[in-house]
Design a protein around this motif. Sequence first.
Motif, PDB file in Angstrom:
ATOM      1  N   GLY A  17      -2.788  10.860   0.018  1.00  0.00           N
ATOM      2  CA  GLY A  17      -1.959  11.392   1.075  1.00  0.00           C
ATOM      3  C   GLY A  17      -1.398  12.841   0.802  1.00  0.00           C
ATOM      4  O   GLY A  17      -1.225  13.896   1.275  1.00  0.00           O
ATOM      5  N   HIS A  18      -0.788  12.960  -0.408  1.00  0.00           N
ATOM      6  CA  HIS A  18      -0.107  14.039  -1.159  1.00  0.00           C
ATOM      7  C   HIS A  18      -1.195  15.167  -1.282  1.00  0.00           C
ATOM      8  O   HIS A  18      -0.989  16.321  -1.232  1.00  0.00           O
ATOM      9  N   GLU A  19      -2.284  14.725  -1.623  1.00  0.00           N
ATOM     10  CA  GLU A  19      -3.385  15.853  -1.759  1.00  0.00           C
ATOM     11  C   GLU A  19      -4.136  16.104  -0.438  1.00  0.00           C
ATOM     12  O   GLU A  19      -4.968  16.878  -0.626  1.00  0.00           O
TER      13      GLU A  19
ATOM     14  N   GLY B 196       3.937  15.828   2.196  1.00  0.00           N
ATOM     15  CA  GLY B 196       4.793  14.673   1.870  1.00  0.00           C
ATOM     16  C   GLY B 196       4.701  13.305   2.648  1.00  0.00           C
ATOM     17  O   GLY B 196       3.777  12.948   3.031  1.00  0.00           O
ATOM     18  N   HIS B 197       5.932  12.737   2.811  1.00  0.00           N
ATOM     19  CA  HIS B 197       5.770  11.468   3.341  1.00  0.00           C
ATOM     20  C   HIS B 197       6.388  11.599   4.638  1.00  0.00           C
ATOM     21  O   HIS B 197       7.069  12.735   5.068  1.00  0.00           O
ATOM     22  N   THR B 198       6.428  10.752   5.836  1.00  0.00           N
ATOM     23  CA  THR B 198       7.029  10.894   7.048  1.00  0.00           C
ATOM     24  C   THR B 198       7.755   9.508   7.326  1.00  0.00           C
ATOM     25  O   THR B 198       7.822   8.532   6.433  1.00  0.00           O
TER      26      THR B 198
ATOM     27  N   ILE C 167      -2.962   5.282  -2.772  1.00  0.00           N
ATOM     28  CA  ILE C 167      -3.233   5.491  -1.255  1.00  0.00           C
ATOM     29  C   ILE C 167      -2.115   6.785  -0.900  1.00  0.00           C
ATOM     30  O   ILE C 167      -2.431   7.824  -0.390  1.00  0.00           O
ATOM     31  N   ASP C 168      -1.291   6.715  -1.624  1.00  0.00           N
ATOM     32  CA  ASP C 168       0.079   7.763  -1.665  1.00  0.00           C
ATOM     33  C   ASP C 168      -0.473   8.994  -2.392  1.00  0.00           C
ATOM     34  O   ASP C 168      -0.023  10.124  -1.745  1.00  0.00           O
ATOM     35  N   PHE C 169      -1.118   8.896  -3.519  1.00  0.00           N
ATOM     36  CA  PHE C 169      -1.531  10.107  -4.088  1.00  0.00           C
ATOM     37  C   PHE C 169      -2.594  10.894  -3.305  1.00  0.00           C
ATOM     38  O   PHE C 169      -2.597  12.115  -3.270  1.00  0.00           O
TER      39      PHE C 169
ATOM     40  N   ASP D 159       5.688   1.119   1.559  1.00  0.00           N
ATOM     41  CA  ASP D 159       7.039   1.714   1.422  1.00  0.00           C
ATOM     42  C   ASP D 159       7.457   2.470   2.352  1.00  0.00           C
ATOM     43  O   ASP D 159       8.529   2.866   2.895  1.00  0.00           O
ATOM     44  N   HIS D 160       6.160   3.530   2.707  1.00  0.00           N
ATOM     45  CA  HIS D 160       6.629   4.568   3.594  1.00  0.00           C
ATOM     46  C   HIS D 160       5.151   5.220   4.167  1.00  0.00           C
ATOM     47  O   HIS D 160       3.913   4.745   3.550  1.00  0.00           O
ATOM     48  N   GLU D 161       4.883   5.998   4.930  1.00  0.00           N
ATOM     49  CA  GLU D 161       3.655   6.674   5.366  1.00  0.00           C
ATOM     50  C   GLU D 161       3.603   7.969   4.566  1.00  0.00           C
ATOM     51  O   GLU D 161       4.514   8.764   4.268  1.00  0.00           O
ATOM     52  N   THR D 162       2.516   8.315   4.204  1.00  0.00           N
ATOM     53  CA  THR D 162       2.322   9.575   3.490  1.00  0.00           C
ATOM     54  C   THR D 162       1.152  10.442   3.964  1.00  0.00           C
ATOM     55  O   THR D 162       0.217   9.943   4.690  1.00  0.00           O
ATOM     56  N   GLY D 163       1.676  11.703   4.236  1.00  0.00           N
ATOM     57  CA  GLY D 163       0.517  12.819   4.803  1.00  0.00           C
ATOM     58  C   GLY D 163       0.670  12.960   6.103  1.00  0.00           C
ATOM     59  O   GLY D 163       0.008  14.028   6.726  1.00  0.00           O
TER      60      GLY D 163
ATOM     61  N   GLY E  92       0.858  -1.250  -0.095  1.00  0.00           N
ATOM     62  CA  GLY E  92       0.014  -0.006  -0.153  1.00  0.00           C
ATOM     63  C   GLY E  92       0.832   1.260   0.028  1.00  0.00           C
ATOM     64  O   GLY E  92       1.466   1.572   1.173  1.00  0.00           O
ATOM     65  N   ASP E  93       1.080   1.759  -1.252  1.00  0.00           N
ATOM     66  CA  ASP E  93       1.986   2.995  -1.241  1.00  0.00           C
ATOM     67  C   ASP E  93       1.478   4.173  -0.314  1.00  0.00           C
ATOM     68  O   ASP E  93       0.332   4.580  -0.263  1.00  0.00           O
ATOM     69  N   GLY E  94       2.174   4.478   0.848  1.00  0.00           N
ATOM     70  CA  GLY E  94       1.842   5.485   1.410  1.00  0.00           C
ATOM     71  C   GLY E  94       1.162   5.221   2.815  1.00  0.00           C
ATOM     72  O   GLY E  94       0.408   6.029   3.378  1.00  0.00           O
TER      73      GLY E  94
HETATM   74 ZN   LIG Z   1       4.707   9.646  -2.242  1.00  0.00          ZN
END
Ligand SMILES: [Zn+2]
Length: 354
Positions: free
Chosen positions: A251-253, A316-318, A247-249, A290-294, A30-32
């Motif tokens: 988070g960025h938004e 961004g990411h954390t 999921i990452d997109f 891969d990482h957490e986003t938001g 799950g990206d982010g």
């Molecule tokens: Zn990202």
Amino acid sequence: MKKYIILIILLNTAFLFPAKHPKNIIIMIGDGMGVAQVSTSVLANPNSAFRLFKNTGFSITYSANKLITESAAGATALATGFKTKNRSISVDTNDKPLTTLFEVAKKKNMKSGVVVLCSVVDATPAAFTAHSPDRKNKYDIAHQILTSDCDVVIGGGQKYFRVDTSKDAFDADAFKSSLVKSGYSFYPTFDKLTHATGKKYFALLENEDLPKATERKYSLKDLVKKAIESLNESKTGFVLMIEGSQIDFAGHENNSQYMIDEVKDFAEAVGFVYDFASKDKETLVVVTADHETGGTGITKGNTDGSNMELSFLLKGHTASMVPVFSFGPESDKFTGIQQNSDIGKKLMNCVKGK
Ligand SMILES: [Zn+2]
């Protein structure tokens, strides 16, 4: 004497129940997707697929040069077992190629596949199918995917596969004929993919990313179902990477509803994979991020998970740890707090140990 008896009993049980390596390996990213993102599914749904897993843990995601990682370095750790610099695609900190899970799988005669909701040349799938010092080299990554012998490639990104690069538009027919030599089929729509009979194929369903979960006529689960159906014909097993890319997109938004919907779509695919693995009994499933986003938190809602609202610390990411869920043969090795690169190393051992 007692010691010897215990030893004999242990040896006998080892003989009766040898440590069984998985035949198939499915890695779901799950990206982010941090703990808050997973919680949106767990809190709103008593039957959330995440609740099924008995083996759980955490992954420490920092890269070789940054506390805050990104998808290229994050996916490289999972695909190769090594941390690298941010933006690097399965190359080490000196830009030398690192051996990937897919490459080892091919040597073992296993099949391989990727299913993503973004372009197939994006960082996460690229780390499994290509090597590059920079994730932005998308045309080169596309070329590498074409020659990587990956059996099933499902996602977006048609534009990176133009046969005639002097033209702006993707020509499906030209791409299709360019694949014939190497034994691949091409499916440009979900409908064509559903009726696919090819064993090796590219299903590139959009020019770039696939639509959002709520705007798609098909779910991630539908794509995964088709991929597993194709790959499971292999008697020697397969390695499949599935990404909940958007999921990452979301988070960025900093978009609450977008994130909740994408996690829901991902969780449904997780449920399908869990079900497949529990029937199959020879498949290891590892679900992580891969990482957490938001810097996401759930800050409003009811006890049944309705009307949830999310708040975000940043766009961004954390460096927050991300959850790890595992099921199937050797899944007990993926529990506790572990480095993302150790998850990659354990996956590598599962493929090598076959
Ligand atoms: Zn990202």
